[in-house]
Scaffold this motif. Structure first.
Motif, PDB file in Angstrom:
ATOM      1  N   MET A 300      59.396  51.676 -49.251  1.00  0.00           N
ATOM      2  CA  MET A 300      59.864  53.433 -49.004  1.00  0.00           C
ATOM      3  C   MET A 300      61.838  53.073 -48.460  1.00  0.00           C
ATOM      4  SD  MET A 300      56.581  54.589 -47.191  1.00  0.00           S
ATOM      5  CE  MET A 300      55.533  53.875 -46.413  1.00  0.00           C
ATOM      6  N   LEU A 301      62.225  52.046 -47.932  1.00  0.00           N
ATOM      7  CA  LEU A 301      63.541  52.801 -48.262  1.00  0.00           C
ATOM      8  C   LEU A 301      64.459  52.712 -49.203  1.00  0.00           C
ATOM      9  CD1 LEU A 301      63.664  51.740 -44.421  1.00  0.00           C
ATOM     10  CD2 LEU A 301      63.336  53.951 -44.968  1.00  0.00           C
ATOM     11  N   THR A 306      61.847  58.139 -52.629  1.00  0.00           N
ATOM     12  CA  THR A 306      62.080  59.750 -52.633  1.00  0.00           C
ATOM     13  C   THR A 306      63.839  59.206 -52.349  1.00  0.00           C
ATOM     14  OG1 THR A 306      61.900  58.667 -50.002  1.00  0.00           O
ATOM     15  CG2 THR A 306      60.679  60.360 -50.808  1.00  0.00           C
ATOM     16  N   ASN A 310      68.003  61.908 -48.768  1.00  0.00           N
ATOM     17  CA  ASN A 310      67.117  62.918 -48.511  1.00  0.00           C
ATOM     18  C   ASN A 310      66.830  62.589 -46.654  1.00  0.00           C
ATOM     19  OD1 ASN A 310      67.126  64.771 -50.390  1.00  0.00           O
ATOM     20  ND2 ASN A 310      64.695  64.239 -50.345  1.00  0.00           N
ATOM     21  N   MET A 311      67.158  60.916 -46.599  1.00  0.00           N
ATOM     22  CA  MET A 311      66.961  60.484 -45.341  1.00  0.00           C
ATOM     23  C   MET A 311      67.546  60.900 -44.259  1.00  0.00           C
ATOM     24  SD  MET A 311      65.635  56.832 -46.896  1.00  0.00           S
ATOM     25  CE  MET A 311      64.901  56.531 -48.545  1.00  0.00           C
ATOM     26  N   PRO A 312      67.326  60.819 -42.963  1.00  0.00           N
ATOM     27  CA  PRO A 312      68.540  60.970 -41.997  1.00  0.00           C
ATOM     28  C   PRO A 312      69.410  60.661 -42.226  1.00  0.00           C
ATOM     29  CG  PRO A 312      65.993  60.669 -41.058  1.00  0.00           C
ATOM     30  CD  PRO A 312      65.495  60.388 -42.673  1.00  0.00           C
ATOM     31  N   ILE A 315      69.180  56.387 -41.198  1.00  0.00           N
ATOM     32  CA  ILE A 315      67.981  55.517 -41.418  1.00  0.00           C
ATOM     33  C   ILE A 315      68.456  55.047 -43.151  1.00  0.00           C
ATOM     34  CG2 ILE A 315      65.777  55.911 -42.841  1.00  0.00           C
ATOM     35  CD1 ILE A 315      64.369  56.697 -40.916  1.00  0.00           C
TER      36      ILE A 315
ATOM     37  N   LEU B  59      57.371  55.385 -40.705  1.00  0.00           N
ATOM     38  CA  LEU B  59      58.135  55.146 -41.319  1.00  0.00           C
ATOM     39  C   LEU B  59      58.196  56.234 -42.730  1.00  0.00           C
ATOM     40  CD1 LEU B  59      57.653  51.923 -43.968  1.00  0.00           C
ATOM     41  CD2 LEU B  59      59.964  52.627 -43.379  1.00  0.00           C
ATOM     42  N   PHE B  60      57.113  56.828 -42.820  1.00  0.00           N
ATOM     43  CA  PHE B  60      56.050  57.755 -43.925  1.00  0.00           C
ATOM     44  C   PHE B  60      56.687  59.323 -42.904  1.00  0.00           C
ATOM     45  CE2 PHE B  60      53.291  58.030 -47.242  1.00  0.00           C
ATOM     46  CZ  PHE B  60      53.036  56.549 -47.520  1.00  0.00           C
ATOM     47  N   TYR B  62      59.772  59.799 -40.399  1.00  0.00           N
ATOM     48  CA  TYR B  62      61.156  59.640 -40.387  1.00  0.00           C
ATOM     49  C   TYR B  62      62.006  59.823 -41.998  1.00  0.00           C
ATOM     50  CZ  TYR B  62      59.531  60.467 -35.393  1.00  0.00           C
ATOM     51  OH  TYR B  62      59.009  60.795 -34.709  1.00  0.00           O
ATOM     52  N   ALA B  63      61.154  58.624 -42.786  1.00  0.00           N
ATOM     53  CA  ALA B  63      61.896  58.387 -43.988  1.00  0.00           C
ATOM     54  C   ALA B  63      62.045  59.086 -44.824  1.00  0.00           C
ATOM     55  CB  ALA B  63      62.128  56.947 -44.446  1.00  0.00           C
ATOM     56  N   LEU B  64      60.483  60.118 -45.481  1.00  0.00           N
ATOM     57  CA  LEU B  64      59.797  60.398 -46.415  1.00  0.00           C
ATOM     58  C   LEU B  64      60.402  61.186 -46.342  1.00  0.00           C
ATOM     59  CD1 LEU B  64      57.063  58.353 -47.821  1.00  0.00           C
ATOM     60  CD2 LEU B  64      59.517  58.210 -48.801  1.00  0.00           C
TER      61      LEU B  64
END
Lengths: 371, 400
Positions: A300-301, A306, A310-312, A315, B59-60, B62-64
């Motif tokens: 996911m990272l 995504t 787009n991530m904070p 992160i 995860l979903f 905060y990261a997506l």
């Protein structure tokens, strides 16, 4: 020399353990390929068809012209013509339509008087991403309608003529992005699952203890466990690559050797993580849980689902530690952009460092917890 | 229980041991007790049901994010002029872009190749002149590798340009004078309202999707592993020589994992409600009932593949392939099925996750819409019966 021979025997045994059983052979090779095929077709943010309904209160020449563009787009399928407002909610609630286009009765009048006429679009937001995509399509249709309307009504073309182009993926096909990403994704999943499960299985069945009383040294056992996984990983990579090229006809712009080199580094890093998980799990169930807990964040990272930008911010920094991030980047660069070894250097050196660390840590953990 | 007919059918002229008689509550209770002890003793079971959900939510949540903002773009200004500067300024003001101004196309291309920018807007040297003539071409290039992002960017760039053009006003037509102004031309504007999620929060559909993933993991994957382990270690054979009946073994396996799964549902729903403010517009009762149905399907399937494979490695791979991946890709959870070709849409109908996703998105965001809830629950109920029946047949008390 003696050590090499022993490692070779271990590798042989390991390959036999995975490939001898018909079902296990099947599960190692067939699912990844099925996954790639399904993924190639299903993993798309594009919409092939959008069911919609029309509530045209104006019933004018202009409204008909606009609606004709919807019907002629090949995407929008008109399911119903409404005659009152009450009909809107049931259609959307029951998912018979994704959206309703409502044209008020002063539409043509407003338009002809030179003002801005509104078209109301009510969309089902249960999947907001789908709604956003459909609204995007509508905006495009309305923009071309506006441009043509302007040309038709004062003979003047708009002052700005944007000429859009997309590099590396001229038709902006999601598949071109997803399938090369699949190479990295599958590598990660299979390396972690196969490596960690195969050690955990021996431990659960007690055969690991038997191995340990033989002259094999822990290091040899570790190598004997990793190399077969890497070999299987390379075969899977080749399979996915073949599907991408031959089935989906995605043009490969770079040098295959460059891609394999990068993937090889990634394989090493992933195997390290698989070994680490296996060192701390006593049962296959624990190994699988550990696998999930590491695969999910890696995936996911990684920027595949995504975009990282787009991530904070916090992160985004974390993603620098994620080998998958570099693997996704380099497969895309080599595959679609035709990047050379030098171009992907910014992806290679962090991955080499991560691989070195993960293998060192794995070796020490393996020695402590297994031997 | 629907298992009686299957269990009562004798394979031999004499019914095999343990298949006759009624289901004994005492035996079921002790089997459940045994299973609970195993769950408590291997913390990874509880972790799969409770830690994994929390972890995935974080995860979903905060990261997506599928929103595109602050896209780095290069603005190529081949010649500095008032119009070109003004246009570049419009990009700097937009919240969607972070522009870098360069003076030649070559610089922009280098930036693009190094992934420093994701798009290029090329303002030609003749821009001011072209604009005065009412016909200014403008090259807009996006980095197309990430197709979805590329398309959204194209939309944003066009939007920014349209706003700039309309604010700047139309250039005067040749021949137009103060006495003879060009005619006003109307235009159409889209006013959109997105029902159930007007702010287009991606959390709103990610949280229901997450519930599906967690239920699938606990229901199918965990159960498949646990049952396959009993086959692998021979402990199931040990159970067979006791008076315990097949149906009782299955109930003993189902009940504890059913509650683990429901615990995961509760956790995810609460987290969605209080951390991400995802509404629950339908009733809790409907949510619980529909989820119980899906959990039964998942459990039934998990038990079925474990009995069919009797091997943890194969069972786990199959569970991943047949339940987890379809739950992600063929359920409409992230990727809407409307984008898939017909064949894929048809295939998706055989996977339960599709019905559950549709059910959940409706119950969470739209409310109790019976025209959605009833068909989806009916499909899930039928699948649950099917898999339990199949498992019962596969788990006959025989060793080979």
């Amino acid at each position: 020399m003696e050590s090499l021979r022993r490692i070779r025997i271990l590798i042989w045994k390991e390959l036999l353990a995975i490939l001898k059983d018909k079902r296990s052979r099947f599960t190692v090779f067939v699912p990844p390929l099925i996954q790639t095929l399904v993924f190639g077709y299903a993993a798309t943010y594009d919409l092939e068809r959008v069911h919609y309904a029309v509530y045209d209160e104006d019933r004018s020449e202009a409204s008909r012209q606009l609606l004709a563009r919807f019907d002629g787009s090949g995407v929008f399928v008109r399911m119903a013509d409404l005659t009152n407002e009450k009909g809107i909610a049931p259609l959307i609630d029951s998912k018979q339509v994704l959206l309703v286009v409502r044209i008020k009765d002063d539409f043509e009048r407003t338009l002809l008087s030179g003002q801005t006429a509104a078209v109301q679009v009510l969309a089902d937001g249960r999947n907001s991403n789908t709604a956003a995509t459909a609204l995007n399509y509508i905006n495009t249709i309305v923009e071309t309608f506006n441009a043509d309307w302007t040309t038709a009504h004062n003979g003047q073309s708009p002052p700005l003529l944007p000429i859009p182009r997309a590099w590396y993926n001229p038709n902006l096909e999601t598949r071109w992005y997803m399938i090369p990403g699949m190479i990295a994704m599958l590598t990660l999943v299979q390396m972690i699952v196969i490596t960690s499960m195969s050690v955990a299985r021996e431990r659960e069945q007690g055969t690991l203890d038997q191995l340990l009383v033989t002259p094999f040294r822990p290091f040899e056992i570790m190598v004997g466990k990793s190399l077969p996984s890497i070999l299987i990983g390379l075969i899977q990579t080749t399979g996915v690559l073949a599907i991408a090229l031959l089935w989906f006809n995605i043009p490969f712009q770079g040098n295959p050797a460059t891609l394999y080199f990068g993937i090889m580094l990634f394989l090493l890093a992933s195997v390290g993580f698989g070994l680490m998980i296996s060192s701390v799990s006593d049962t296959m169930q624990q190994a699988l849980l550990g696998g999930f807990l590491s695969i999910m964040p890696f995936a996911m990272l990684s920027g595949l689902n995504t975009p990282i930008s787009n991530m904070p911010k916090s992160i985004q920094y974390v993603t620098y530690l994620n080998p998958m991030r570099y693997a996704i980047s380099l497969t895309h660069r080599v595959f679609l952009e035709g990047a050379s070894l030098r171009d992907i250097l910014p992806d290679l050196w962090p991955m080499a460092i991560i691989a070195a660390i993960s293998l060192t840590v794995a070796a020490s953990m393996f020695r402590r917890h297994v031997a | 229980m629907e298992n009686r007919p299957a269990a009562a059918k004798p394979r031999d002229h004499r019914p095999p041991l343990g298949t006759g008689g009624r289901i004994s509550p005492a035996r079921v209770r002790s089997l459940i007790h045994k299973e609970m002890l195993q769950i408590v003793r291997d913390p990874s079971s509880i972790a799969i049901a409770l830690v994994l959900p929390l972890f995935l939510i974080a995860l979903f949540g905060y990261a997506l994010s599928l929103d595109v903002k602050d896209v780095p773009v290069a603005i190529v200004m081949e010649q500095i002029g008032p119009d070109a500067t003004d246009l570049a300024g419009a990009f700097a003001l937009s919240k969607y872009f972070t522009p870098t101004v360069v003076t030649s196309m070559k610089e922009a291309v280098d930036l693009m190749r190094a992934h420093k920018v994701d798009g290029v807007v090329r303002i030609r040297g003749s821009f001011g002149r072209d604009l005065a003539e009412g016909d200014a071409p403008l090259q807009v290039i996006v980095h197309g590798v990430d197709a979805n992002r590329g398309r959204i960017m194209q939309g944003y760039v066009q939007g920014a340009l349209a706003i700039w053009a309309s604010q700047r006003g139309r250039p005067e037509r040749p021949g137009a004078t103060a006495d003879n102004p060009p005619p006003l031309v109307g235009s159409v504007q889209v006013q959109s309202r997105v029902w159930f999620n007007n702010a287009m929060e991606s959390h709103y559909f990610l949280v229901p999707g997450l519930v599906v993933l967690i239920m699938t993991l606990t229901g199918a994957l965990l159960t498949a592993l646990v049952m396959a382990r009993e086959w692998e270690r021979g402990t199931l054979e040990a159970l067979f020589v006791t008076p315990v009946r097949t149906g009782e073994i299955l109930i003993g396996k189902t009940v504890p994992y059913f509650f683990l799964g429901m615990g995961g549902l509760l956790l995810t729903t609460l987290a969605g409600r209080f951390l991400f403010e995802v509404p629950l517009r339908g009733s809790v009762l409907v949510l619980t009932a529909g989820s119980a149905l899906y959990l039964f399907v998942a459990l039934g399937f998990g038990l079925f593949i474990s009995s069919a494979t009797r091997n943890q490695f194969v069972a786990s791979q199959l569970a991943l392939l047949a339940t987890f991946l379809p739950a992600v890709f063929l359920s409409g959870f992230i990727f809407d099925l409307a984008g898939a070709p017909k064949a894929v849409r048809v295939i998706s109908c055989i996977f339960p996750a599709r019905y559950y996703v549709s059910f959940l998105q409706t119950v969470f965001l739209a409310g109790n819409v019976w025209s959605i809830i009833i068909p989806n629950c009916a499909a899930l109920g039928a699948m649950a019966l099917f898999f339990f029946g199949l498992t019962l047949r596969k788990t006959k008390k025989k060793l080979a």
